[in-house]
Design a protein around this motif. Structure first.
Motif, PDB file in Angstrom:
ATOM      1  N   GLU A  32      -4.059   1.838   5.656  1.00  0.00           N
ATOM      2  CA  GLU A  32      -2.660   2.174   5.482  1.00  0.00           C
ATOM      3  C   GLU A  32      -2.070   3.071   6.865  1.00  0.00           C
ATOM      4  O   GLU A  32      -2.908   3.797   7.669  1.00  0.00           O
ATOM      5  CB  GLU A  32      -2.675   3.482   4.352  1.00  0.00           C
ATOM      6  CG  GLU A  32      -2.857   2.661   2.940  1.00  0.00           C
ATOM      7  CD  GLU A  32      -2.985   3.783   1.765  1.00  0.00           C
ATOM      8  OE1 GLU A  32      -2.079   4.879   2.042  1.00  0.00           O
ATOM      9  OE2 GLU A  32      -3.839   3.588   0.739  1.00  0.00           O
ATOM     10  N   GLU A  33      -0.935   3.156   6.965  1.00  0.00           N
ATOM     11  CA  GLU A  33      -0.080   3.643   8.141  1.00  0.00           C
ATOM     12  C   GLU A  33      -0.481   5.376   7.996  1.00  0.00           C
ATOM     13  O   GLU A  33      -0.460   5.955   6.941  1.00  0.00           O
ATOM     14  CB  GLU A  33       1.375   3.744   8.079  1.00  0.00           C
ATOM     15  CG  GLU A  33       2.321   4.031   9.014  1.00  0.00           C
ATOM     16  CD  GLU A  33       3.474   3.765   8.850  1.00  0.00           C
ATOM     17  OE1 GLU A  33       4.368   3.513   9.795  1.00  0.00           O
ATOM     18  OE2 GLU A  33       4.123   3.820   7.625  1.00  0.00           O
ATOM     19  N   SER A 137      -0.798  -1.484   6.492  1.00  0.00           N
ATOM     20  CA  SER A 137       0.094  -1.540   5.535  1.00  0.00           C
ATOM     21  C   SER A 137       1.059  -0.480   5.170  1.00  0.00           C
ATOM     22  O   SER A 137       0.310   0.724   5.592  1.00  0.00           O
ATOM     23  CB  SER A 137      -0.548  -1.991   4.106  1.00  0.00           C
ATOM     24  OG  SER A 137      -1.349  -1.165   3.735  1.00  0.00           O
ATOM     25  N   GLN A 139       2.690   1.878   2.351  1.00  0.00           N
ATOM     26  CA  GLN A 139       2.788   2.369   1.010  1.00  0.00           C
ATOM     27  C   GLN A 139       3.776   3.182   0.618  1.00  0.00           C
ATOM     28  O   GLN A 139       3.575   4.328   0.910  1.00  0.00           O
ATOM     29  CB  GLN A 139       1.337   2.449   0.381  1.00  0.00           C
ATOM     30  CG  GLN A 139       0.280   1.613   0.677  1.00  0.00           C
ATOM     31  CD  GLN A 139      -0.876   1.607  -0.283  1.00  0.00           C
ATOM     32  OE1 GLN A 139      -0.780   2.183  -1.240  1.00  0.00           O
ATOM     33  NE2 GLN A 139      -1.957   0.920   0.131  1.00  0.00           N
TER      34      GLN A 139
END
Length: 302
Positions: A32-33, A137, A139
Motif C-alpha cells: 500500500e501507498e 495500491s 486504499q
C-alpha cells in the motif's frame, strides 16, 4: 601445450557463466501507498572465495529509461547514482551481500514506484540478471449519498499512455463495473447495474487520471472497487500488464441523507407528522389553561 591451457581457461569461463544465476525470492510484490517493503534477489556465490570484483545495478524499468534504485561498483555502494525518486528511501543489508543476497528495504512507497525491477549482477563467477514486479495500491474509504454522483480516484503510475482501464467489484457477478479500451467504453462484459451510470472522469486521461464517476448512487452500490491498468505493448498487437494487482482499492459506503439519519423518510412524512403533533400539543395546552382559568375565576366569585 599453450592451446590446451587456453582451452581449459575458455571451458572454465563458460562453466562459470553457465552456473551463475540471479534469482528472485518472490516474483511479484504488492504493497500500500506510504507503507514499506523489502525486495530481495539472490545470486550464485562460491564459498570461501573472495571476489575480485562485484558489480550490481538494480533499476525500475520506466517507459523511456531505467530509474536507478541501487548500485554497487567494484564492491562499493554508489549512492550518488541513485535516482532522486528513491533518495532517502532505500536501505540495503550489507551483511548479507557476501552470502549472495541483495536485500533492499524501500520505505514511504509511492504509486510511481510500481513497475518492473531488474537487477544485473556481475562477479568473477559470472553475470546474470533477475526481475520482479512491484505494485503499489492506494486504499481509501469514500462516503456517498443516494441519488448523488461520486468520483472514485485512481492514478496511473508514471503517467504511461495508451492504456486499458478496468474497474471491478469482486463481490459481483460479473465483476466488471467499467472497461475502457481502444479509446472507448466496452459494455460487453459490464455488470448490468452499472450500464449508462459510469464513465471516466476524463477520457483523455490527462496527467494519468483514470478516476471513475458513478452517477445516481444507490445503496446497492456499496462495496469495494478495484482499479487496474494495462498498457499496449510496443508492437501494438498485444498488451502487457503494468500491474498485476489493483493500483487503487476504494471502499464506497452509501449512507442515507442527514435528514433520514434523524428519522425522516424520503418523502418527508416523518417531518409532517412531527409538525402536526407539535400543533396538537399546543392546542391541548391552551385548552387546559382556559379550563383552569375559568375554574379559578368561578372560585373567586364565590
Amino acid at each position: 601445450m599453450i592451446c590446451r591451457i587456453l582451452l581449459l581457461i575458455i571451458l572454465n569461463s563458460c562453466l562459470c557463466a553457465a552456473t551463475f544465476v540471479v534469482n528472485v525470492t518472490q516474483s511479484s510484490y504488492q504493497a500500500e501507498e506510504n507503507h514499506s517493503i523489502t525486495l530481495e534477489w539472490t545470486f550464485t556465490t562460491t564459498p570461501d572465495r573472495s571476489w575480485r570484483y562485484l558489480f550490481i545495478l538494480c533499476q525500475l524499468l520506466a517507459s523511456d529509461k531505467g530509474i536507478i534504485l541501487y548500485q554497487v561498483h567494484d564492491g562499493v555502494e554508489v549512492s550518488e547514482s541513485q535516482d532522486e525518486q528513491f533518495s532517502g528511501r532505500v536501505q540495503s543489508d550489507k551483511d548479507v551481500l557476501r552470502e549472495g543476497r541483495i536485500r533492499l528495504h524501500v520505505s514511504r512507497l509511492r504509486t510511481e514506484d510500481s513497475g518492473l525491477y531488474l537487477c544485473d549482477v556481475e562477479t568473477n563467477d559470472g553475470s546474470g540478471s533477475g526481475s520482479l514486479q512491484l505494485s503499489i495500491s492506494v486504499q481509501k474509504n469514500i462516503a456517498a449519498v443516494p441519488g448523488k454522483n461520486v468520483s472514485l480516484p485512481c492514478q496511473i503510475p508514471n503517467k504511461k499512455p495508451d492504456v486499458f482501464v478496468k474497474w471491478t467489484r469482486p463481490d459481483l457477478e460479473p465483476e466488471y463495473v467499467f472497461l475502457f479500451r481502444d479509446d472507448q467504453l466496452d459494455p460487453e462484459l459490464q455488470n448490468p447495474s452499472y450500464q449508462n451510470r459510469v464513465d471516466l472522469q476524463d477520457r483523455q486521461m490527462k496527467d494519468g487520471d483514470v478516476s471513475l464517476v458513478l452517477e445516481n448512487v444507490t445503496p446497492n452500490d456499496r462495496g469495494t472497487y478495484e482499479c487496474r491498468v494495462f498498457q499496449r505493448a510496443a508492437n501494438r498487437r498485444k498488451r502487457r500488464s503494468l500491474t498485476f494487482d489493483p493500483i487503487a482499492v476504494i471502499f464506497l459506503d452509501v449512507a442515507p441523507p442527514p435528514e433520514n439519519m434523524k428519522g425522516r423518510t424520503e418523502d418527508g412524512s416523518s417531518h409532517q407528522r412531527a409538525g402536526l403533533m407539535a400543533v396538537a400539543g399546543l392546542i391541548i395546552t391552551v385548552a387546559v389553561g382556559v379550563v383552569v382559568i375559568n375554574k379559578y375565576s368561578s372560585f373567586l366569585k364565590k
